[in-house]
Design a protein around this motif. Structure first.
Motif, mmCIF file in Angstrom:
data_model
loop_
_atom_site.group_PDB
_atom_site.id
_atom_site.type_symbol
_atom_site.label_atom_id
_atom_site.label_comp_id
_atom_site.label_asym_id
_atom_site.label_seq_id
_atom_site.Cartn_x
_atom_site.Cartn_y
_atom_site.Cartn_z
ATOM 1 N N SER A 173 -3.010 -0.265 -0.184
ATOM 2 C CA SER A 173 -3.858 -1.039 -1.337
ATOM 3 C C SER A 173 -4.157 -0.106 -1.028
ATOM 4 N N GLY A 174 -5.278 -0.701 -3.421
ATOM 5 C CA GLY A 174 -6.282 -0.132 -4.195
ATOM 6 C C GLY A 174 -5.936 0.277 -5.514
ATOM 7 N N HIS A 175 -4.518 0.045 -5.015
ATOM 8 C CA HIS A 175 -3.121 -0.006 -7.118
ATOM 9 C C HIS A 175 -3.312 1.159 -7.262
ATOM 10 N N SER A 176 -3.063 2.629 -6.326
ATOM 11 C CA SER A 176 -3.456 3.509 -6.934
ATOM 12 C C SER A 176 -1.941 4.566 -6.603
ATOM 13 N N GLY A 177 -1.152 3.517 -5.986
ATOM 14 C CA GLY A 177 0.068 4.049 -6.080
ATOM 15 C C GLY A 177 0.584 5.311 -5.982
ATOM 16 N N LYS A 178 1.437 6.248 -6.478
ATOM 17 C CA LYS A 178 1.112 8.079 -6.203
ATOM 18 C C LYS A 178 0.528 9.061 -6.576
ATOM 19 N N GLU A 179 -1.099 7.773 -7.414
ATOM 20 C CA GLU A 179 -2.181 8.669 -8.038
ATOM 21 C C GLU A 179 -2.925 8.341 -6.800
ATOM 22 N N ILE A 180 -3.189 8.424 -5.666
ATOM 23 C CA ILE A 180 -3.660 8.082 -5.064
ATOM 24 C C ILE A 180 -5.112 9.003 -5.001
ATOM 25 N N PHE A 181 -5.386 9.554 -5.660
ATOM 26 C CA PHE A 181 -6.364 10.243 -6.485
ATOM 27 C C PHE A 181 -7.908 9.832 -7.135
ATOM 28 N N LYS A 182 -6.790 8.869 -8.253
ATOM 29 C CA LYS A 182 -7.593 8.622 -9.273
ATOM 30 C C LYS A 182 -8.718 7.731 -9.592
ATOM 31 N N GLU A 183 -9.202 8.389 -9.987
ATOM 32 C CA GLU A 183 -10.758 7.964 -10.505
ATOM 33 C C GLU A 183 -11.655 6.096 -10.222
ATOM 34 N N GLU A 184 -9.981 5.511 -11.541
ATOM 35 C CA GLU A 184 -10.426 4.253 -11.345
ATOM 36 C C GLU A 184 -9.562 3.681 -10.040
ATOM 37 N N SER A 185 -9.598 4.294 -9.096
ATOM 38 C CA SER A 185 -9.433 3.907 -7.969
ATOM 39 C C SER A 185 -9.679 4.559 -6.505
ATOM 40 N N THR A 237 13.031 -12.846 -2.631
ATOM 41 C CA THR A 237 14.144 -13.922 -3.366
ATOM 42 C C THR A 237 13.390 -14.915 -4.102
ATOM 43 N N GLU A 238 12.131 -16.082 -3.299
ATOM 44 C CA GLU A 238 11.670 -16.827 -4.509
ATOM 45 C C GLU A 238 11.208 -16.426 -5.635
ATOM 46 N N ASN A 239 10.639 -15.312 -5.623
ATOM 47 C CA ASN A 239 9.856 -14.612 -6.341
ATOM 48 C C ASN A 239 10.029 -13.369 -7.827
ATOM 49 N N GLY A 240 11.443 -13.064 -7.479
ATOM 50 C CA GLY A 240 12.401 -12.665 -8.198
ATOM 51 C C GLY A 240 12.010 -11.352 -7.901
ATOM 52 N N LEU A 241 11.208 -10.934 -7.219
ATOM 53 C CA LEU A 241 10.467 -9.417 -6.375
ATOM 54 C C LEU A 241 11.741 -8.563 -5.793
ATOM 55 N N GLU A 242 11.714 -7.670 -5.859
ATOM 56 C CA GLU A 242 12.440 -5.831 -5.054
ATOM 57 C C GLU A 242 11.141 -5.645 -3.584
ATOM 58 N N ARG A 243 10.242 -5.896 -4.202
ATOM 59 C CA ARG A 243 9.283 -5.342 -2.683
ATOM 60 C C ARG A 243 7.913 -6.835 -3.068
ATOM 61 N N LEU A 244 6.956 -7.119 -1.759
ATOM 62 C CA LEU A 244 6.024 -7.408 -1.644
ATOM 63 C C LEU A 244 4.538 -6.373 -2.519
ATOM 64 N N HIS A 245 4.254 -7.465 -3.256
ATOM 65 C CA HIS A 245 2.548 -7.343 -3.653
ATOM 66 C C HIS A 245 1.788 -8.404 -3.923
ATOM 67 N N GLY A 246 0.700 -8.224 -2.992
ATOM 68 C CA GLY A 246 -0.391 -8.519 -2.628
ATOM 69 C C GLY A 246 -0.587 -9.688 -4.845
ATOM 70 N N TYR A 247 -1.013 -8.853 -5.103
ATOM 71 C CA TYR A 247 -1.348 -9.497 -6.732
ATOM 72 C C TYR A 247 0.144 -9.872 -7.219
ATOM 73 N N GLU A 248 1.497 -10.143 -7.302
ATOM 74 C CA GLU A 248 2.277 -10.903 -7.723
ATOM 75 C C GLU A 248 1.995 -11.568 -7.167
ATOM 76 N N LEU A 249 2.226 -12.327 -5.433
ATOM 77 C CA LEU A 249 2.176 -13.058 -4.901
ATOM 78 C C LEU A 249 0.734 -14.208 -4.611
ATOM 79 N N GLY A 250 -0.366 -13.901 -5.545
ATOM 80 C CA GLY A 250 -1.695 -14.691 -6.169
ATOM 81 C C GLY A 250 -2.295 -14.994 -4.481
ATOM 82 N N GLU A 251 -2.909 -15.371 -5.085
ATOM 83 C CA GLU A 251 -3.981 -15.763 -3.694
ATOM 84 C C GLU A 251 -3.042 -17.499 -2.981
ATOM 85 N N GLU A 252 -2.601 -17.829 -3.157
ATOM 86 C CA GLU A 252 -2.076 -18.806 -2.458
ATOM 87 C C GLU A 252 -1.274 -19.039 -1.858
#
Length: 98
Positions: free
Chosen positions: A15-27, A54-69
């Motif tokens: 986690s950390g929203h860095s994706g393929k840019e793991i050494f990005k300064e913003e992360s 399926t319920e959230n129309g997502l191909e993969r789960l990401h916490g930021y897309e589901l929200g805290e609840e």
């Protein structure tokens, strides 16, 4: 357990929203969590994860897309599904680029 399901299994994700840019300064922080289980757990958790996708129309789960609840509900269901299974959670945090 059948022969193909024996042994230790590790299911890890970052986690950390860095994706393929793991050494990005913003992360500046890298997080990795892993579930380590005795025997496979995919057959127990995959249907739950697929339902949330399926319920959230997502191909993969990401916490930021589901929200805290949503994340909270998902985690509670996953914990219930793992009841009676031998597993541990390992969490690593690395500060990048010091």
């Amino acid at each position: 357990m059948s022969k193909g399901n024996e042994g230790a299994f590790i299911y890890a994700d970052e986690s950390g929203h860095s994706g393929k840019e793991i050494f990005k300064e913003e992360s500046p922080i890298y997080y990795q969590g892993a579930v380590i289980s005795v025997g496979e757990i995919e057959s127990k958790v995959a249907p739950i994860i697929q339902r949330y996708c399926t319920e959230n129309g997502l191909e993969r789960l990401h916490g930021y897309e589901l929200g805290e609840e949503g994340v909270n509900s998902l985690c509670l269901e996953l914990l219930e599904a793992l009841d009676g299974t031998q597993w541990k959670f390992h969490y690593t945090i690395l500060q990048k680029g010091i």
